[in-house]
Design an enzyme around this catalytic site. Structure first.
Site, PDB file in Angstrom:
ATOM      1  N   GLU A   1      -3.890   1.935  -2.137  1.00  0.00           N
ATOM      2  CA  GLU A   1      -3.511   0.541  -1.565  1.00  0.00           C
ATOM      3  C   GLU A   1      -3.484  -0.436  -2.656  1.00  0.00           C
ATOM      4  O   GLU A   1      -4.558  -0.878  -3.062  1.00  0.00           O
ATOM      5  CB  GLU A   1      -4.563   0.351  -0.511  1.00  0.00           C
ATOM      6  CG  GLU A   1      -4.515   1.381   0.684  1.00  0.00           C
ATOM      7  CD  GLU A   1      -3.196   1.136   1.561  1.00  0.00           C
ATOM      8  OE1 GLU A   1      -2.414   0.150   1.436  1.00  0.00           O
ATOM      9  OE2 GLU A   1      -3.068   2.087   2.337  1.00  0.00           O
TER      10      GLU A   1
ATOM     11  N   CYS B   1      -4.324  -9.141  -0.704  1.00  0.00           N
ATOM     12  CA  CYS B   1      -3.065  -8.206  -1.287  1.00  0.00           C
ATOM     13  C   CYS B   1      -1.960  -8.411  -0.297  1.00  0.00           C
ATOM     14  O   CYS B   1      -0.751  -8.370  -1.040  1.00  0.00           O
ATOM     15  CB  CYS B   1      -3.549  -6.661  -1.230  1.00  0.00           C
ATOM     16  SG  CYS B   1      -4.107  -6.239   0.447  1.00  0.00           S
TER      17      CYS B   1
HETATM   18  P1  NAP Z   1      -8.923  -4.102  -9.857  1.00  0.00           P
HETATM   19  O1  NAP Z   1      -9.121  -4.734 -10.937  1.00  0.00           O
HETATM   20  O2  NAP Z   1      -8.139  -3.051  -9.651  1.00  0.00           O
HETATM   21  O3  NAP Z   1     -10.331  -3.465  -9.105  1.00  0.00           O
HETATM   22  C1  NAP Z   1     -10.471  -2.836  -7.924  1.00  0.00           C
HETATM   23  C2  NAP Z   1     -11.540  -1.693  -8.083  1.00  0.00           C
HETATM   24  O4  NAP Z   1     -11.389  -0.862  -9.263  1.00  0.00           O
HETATM   25  C3  NAP Z   1     -13.044  -2.416  -8.612  1.00  0.00           C
HETATM   26  O5  NAP Z   1     -13.959  -1.558  -7.639  1.00  0.00           O
HETATM   27  C4  NAP Z   1     -12.982  -2.226  -9.884  1.00  0.00           C
HETATM   28  O6  NAP Z   1     -14.329  -2.274 -10.559  1.00  0.00           O
HETATM   29  C5  NAP Z   1     -12.378  -0.956 -10.182  1.00  0.00           C
HETATM   30  N1  NAP Z   1     -11.977  -0.448 -11.533  1.00  0.00           N
HETATM   31  C6  NAP Z   1     -11.276  -1.530 -12.328  1.00  0.00           C
HETATM   32  N2  NAP Z   1     -10.891  -0.530 -13.250  1.00  0.00           N
HETATM   33  C7  NAP Z   1     -11.016   0.752 -13.193  1.00  0.00           C
HETATM   34  C8  NAP Z   1     -10.980   1.926 -13.932  1.00  0.00           C
HETATM   35  N3  NAP Z   1     -10.472   1.994 -15.179  1.00  0.00           N
HETATM   36  N4  NAP Z   1     -11.508   3.125 -13.262  1.00  0.00           N
HETATM   37  C9  NAP Z   1     -11.728   3.233 -12.154  1.00  0.00           C
HETATM   38  N5  NAP Z   1     -12.239   1.763 -11.292  1.00  0.00           N
HETATM   39  C10 NAP Z   1     -11.691   0.631 -11.958  1.00  0.00           C
HETATM   40  O7  NAP Z   1      -8.513  -5.179  -8.596  1.00  0.00           O
HETATM   41  P2  NAP Z   1      -9.375  -6.298  -8.057  1.00  0.00           P
HETATM   42  O8  NAP Z   1      -8.922  -7.578  -9.197  1.00  0.00           O
HETATM   43  O9  NAP Z   1     -10.625  -6.183  -7.976  1.00  0.00           O
HETATM   44  O10 NAP Z   1      -8.506  -6.764  -6.773  1.00  0.00           O
HETATM   45  C11 NAP Z   1      -7.241  -7.210  -6.679  1.00  0.00           C
HETATM   46  C12 NAP Z   1      -6.063  -6.337  -6.626  1.00  0.00           C
HETATM   47  O11 NAP Z   1      -6.364  -5.505  -5.556  1.00  0.00           O
HETATM   48  C13 NAP Z   1      -5.072  -7.081  -6.230  1.00  0.00           C
HETATM   49  O12 NAP Z   1      -3.685  -6.456  -7.092  1.00  0.00           O
HETATM   50  C14 NAP Z   1      -4.903  -6.733  -4.835  1.00  0.00           C
HETATM   51  O13 NAP Z   1      -3.359  -6.965  -4.075  1.00  0.00           O
HETATM   52  C15 NAP Z   1      -5.438  -5.449  -4.608  1.00  0.00           C
HETATM   53  N6  NAP Z   1      -5.765  -4.978  -3.258  1.00  0.00           N
HETATM   54  C16 NAP Z   1      -4.785  -4.260  -2.491  1.00  0.00           C
HETATM   55  C17 NAP Z   1      -5.240  -3.912  -1.050  1.00  0.00           C
HETATM   56  C18 NAP Z   1      -4.162  -3.242  -0.430  1.00  0.00           C
HETATM   57  O14 NAP Z   1      -4.518  -2.622   0.697  1.00  0.00           O
HETATM   58  N7  NAP Z   1      -3.228  -2.705  -0.993  1.00  0.00           N
HETATM   59  C19 NAP Z   1      -6.211  -4.591  -0.522  1.00  0.00           C
HETATM   60  C20 NAP Z   1      -7.041  -5.565  -1.232  1.00  0.00           C
HETATM   61  C21 NAP Z   1      -6.636  -5.710  -2.609  1.00  0.00           C
HETATM   62  P3  NAP Z   1     -14.927  -3.579 -11.079  1.00  0.00           P
HETATM   63  O15 NAP Z   1     -15.065  -4.587 -10.020  1.00  0.00           O
HETATM   64  O16 NAP Z   1     -16.249  -2.966 -11.712  1.00  0.00           O
HETATM   65  O17 NAP Z   1     -13.829  -3.947 -12.117  1.00  0.00           O
END
Ligand code: NAP
Length: 509
Positions: free
Chosen positions: A280, A314
């Site tokens: 997602e 998102c």
């Molecule tokens: P993110 O940087 O991708 O982080 C999401 C999760 O992934 C966090 O738990 C993060 O941990 C972890 N993560 C980061 N780098 C990683 C890696 N290399 N390997 C494994 N895990 C890793 O996103 P965000 O800034 O938190 O959230 C915003 C994004 O999420 C936006 O693009 C939004 O659109 C998307 N989103 C999508 C949905 C949907 O249902 N489609 C819903 C909500 C949000 P850390 O916190 O420790 O970095």
């Protein structure tokens, strides 16, 4: 015998307060500073911890274990051991446990909501809304659990019977974001448990406490040790934790909610073990206002889809496309609605917009707006930080003269900024809306029924809001197309990611 009321009383009154925080007793009993692995509350083997802070004022709420690859491997082992038993349980048994977990979430609603606001910053009314929404997934999958049916096919050969059954895939690694610290977990975990899978959940560094609180209530509901594991890690260890989950042969699937950038990393890392993947990812939602729209409804929908969670959703509107003839009127009404937003501490009554989650997201918003201004965008209102409310507040903003080359048009801004571009015809609006590599949600407003059908079918997104700005529900199939991801969460389809279809052929009958 314990009465039903006693059973469902908030955990604080049943178990007594374990530790005092300034958040109140209903939060204290849910507040954990350890990770939950194999039914035990443990620290990182290294003994390291990291601080969880309130984005409203940077105050430390508590510290949690900073786990690394070795810690997560132990959690995977625990989930794998638990799966050997859990996979054989009846749907009725799993349904009952999910229902108990749901009831406890309802009974602890206020404590969970306050904890969520404390670590995430969103107004308490929104946290309460997220709790209702998040818990509804547990309720929904406690019901869907008992309706995981198989099929008997019409065999082309008289001596054969052909049957398909659905079986749990195994251990699922779940990685979740900070913007919905409760609901992004429940819609994965409840579906996985219903299907007979076990899981290891890694919440975002910014918001691990809501995840641990769900662990507290899962334990209290009697969900067996190892079925739900919640590990915590700082950004320093996130990548290695993710790698273990993607590469371990003991993990059957990855369910990730977060950015497209990280989704692609996990996709690549999962290739060697051919994992089941639910992704997602990010969106870039277009919000189209046709000249046939009811503008008051359109403004209401834009407020809901743009300003909820300070725009950090998102499915948040990112590109507002307005037909030229109605743009002035739309902007006037939108600006009037935005004047009612109150920025401040989410714990206080009447506040409708909290802080941005952290400094790096805050800086990104400031930079994107600055860049757009430099390229000719005009500020109607806002366009700068709101320091008097706190370090991480950004003023609700409207920008016009936005062009397709600006980064806030091409990428999610994840903040309270409305970027407006005008169009002349329906064809032009569709071409603009579909000109994106991502396709999560889109919205449009029109009172013309033919236009509604035409446009809804042609929009290249997994979800479309038609005269509606709030589309999420446990009953709905949530998910995107293109680079917004794979699979669906919620609805009956939410179970598909967690089950394999097994074909059994009975011969020589
Ligand atoms: P993110 O940087 O991708 O982080 C999401 C999760 O992934 C966090 O738990 C993060 O941990 C972890 N993560 C980061 N780098 C990683 C890696 N290399 N390997 C494994 N895990 C890793 O996103 P965000 O800034 O938190 O959230 C915003 C994004 O999420 C936006 O693009 C939004 O659109 C998307 N989103 C999508 C949905 C949907 O249902 N489609 C819903 C909500 C949000 P850390 O916190 O420790 O970095």
């Amino acid at each position: 015998m314990e009465s039903m009321l006693t059973k469902l009383a908030p955990a604080a009154t049943r178990l007594g307060v374990r530790r005092m925080s300034s958040l109140g007793p209903e939060v204290d009993v849910l507040l954990k500073d350890k990770a939950y692995v194999n039914g035990a509350w443990i620290g990182a083997a290294s003994g390291k911890t990291f601080q969880v802070t309130n984005p409203m004022n940077s105050q430390v709420i508590t510290s949690v274990p900073d786990m690394n690859a070795a810690d997560v491997s132990l959690a995977v082992d625990a989930a794998n051991d638990a799966f050997q038993t859990w996979r054989g349980t009846t749907a009725k048994y799993r349904s009952d446990l999910l229902r108990k977990w749901f009831n406890l979430c309802v009974a602890n609603h206020e404590g969970l909501a306050k904890l969520l606001t404390a670590e995430q910053g969103k107004p308490l009314a929104e946290s309460r809304g997220e709790l209702v929404y998040g818990s509804s997934y547990i309720e929904w999958f406690s019901e869907e659990c008992r309706r995981i049916y198989g099929e008997v096919a019409q065999s082309p050969v008289a001596s054969k019977e052909m049957m398909f059954i659905r079986q749990p895939i195994g251990v699922v690694g779940m990685i979740t974001p900070w913007n919905f610290p409760n609901a992004m977990i429940t819609r994965k975990v409840a579906a996985a448990l219903a299907a007979g899978c076990t899981c290891v959940v890694k919440p975002a560094e910014d918001t691990p406490l809501s995840a641990l609180a769900l662990g507290v209530l899962a334990e209290e509901a009697g969900i067996p040790a190892g079925v739900v594991n919640v590990i915590t890690s700082s950004r320093q260890h996130t990548a290695e934790v993710g790698k273990v989950l993607c590469e371990s042969p003991k993990v059957a699937g990855i369910s990730f909610t977060g950015s497209t950038k990280v989704g692609k990393i996990l996709y690549r890392q999962s290739a060697n073990t051919i994992k089941r993947l639910g992704l997602e990812l990010g969106g870039n939602a277009a919000f189209i206002v046709f000249d046939s729209a009811n503008l008051d409804l359109a403004v209401q929908g834009c407020m809901a889809s743009k300003f909820r969670n300070a725009g950090q959703t998102c499915v948040s509107t990112n590109r507002v496309l307005v037909q030229e003839s109605v743009v002035e009127e739309f902007i006037g009404k939108l600006k009037a609605a935005m004047d009612n937003l109150v920025l401040g501490d989410g714990m206080k009554d009447g506040v409708s917009q909290g802080p941005i989650i952290n400094k790096s997201q805050f800086d990104k918003i400031c930079e994107m707006v600055q860049e757009a201004r430099g390229q000719g965008a005009e500020i109607v209102v806002g366009g700068e930080p709101h320091k008097s409310a706190g370090e991480l507040f950004y003023k609700p903003t409207i920008l016009t003269n936005v062009t397709e080359s600006m980064s806030l048009y091409r990428e999610e801004i994840f903040g309270p900024v409305v970027s407006i571009k005008t169009f002349k015809t329906e064809e032009e609006a569709l071409a603009l809306a579909n000109d994106s590599r991502v396709g999560l949600a889109s919205y449009f407003y029109s009172e013309n029924i033919s236009q509604c059908f035409r446009v809804a079918k042609k929009l290249e997104t997994g979800m479309v809001g038609i005269n509606e700005g709030a589309i999420s529900a446990a009953e709905a199939a949530f998910g995107g197309i293109k680079e917004s991801g794979l699979g669906r969460e919620g609805s009956s389809h939410g179970l598909d990611e967690y089950t394999n279809i097994k074909y059994m052929c009975f011969g020589n009958l």
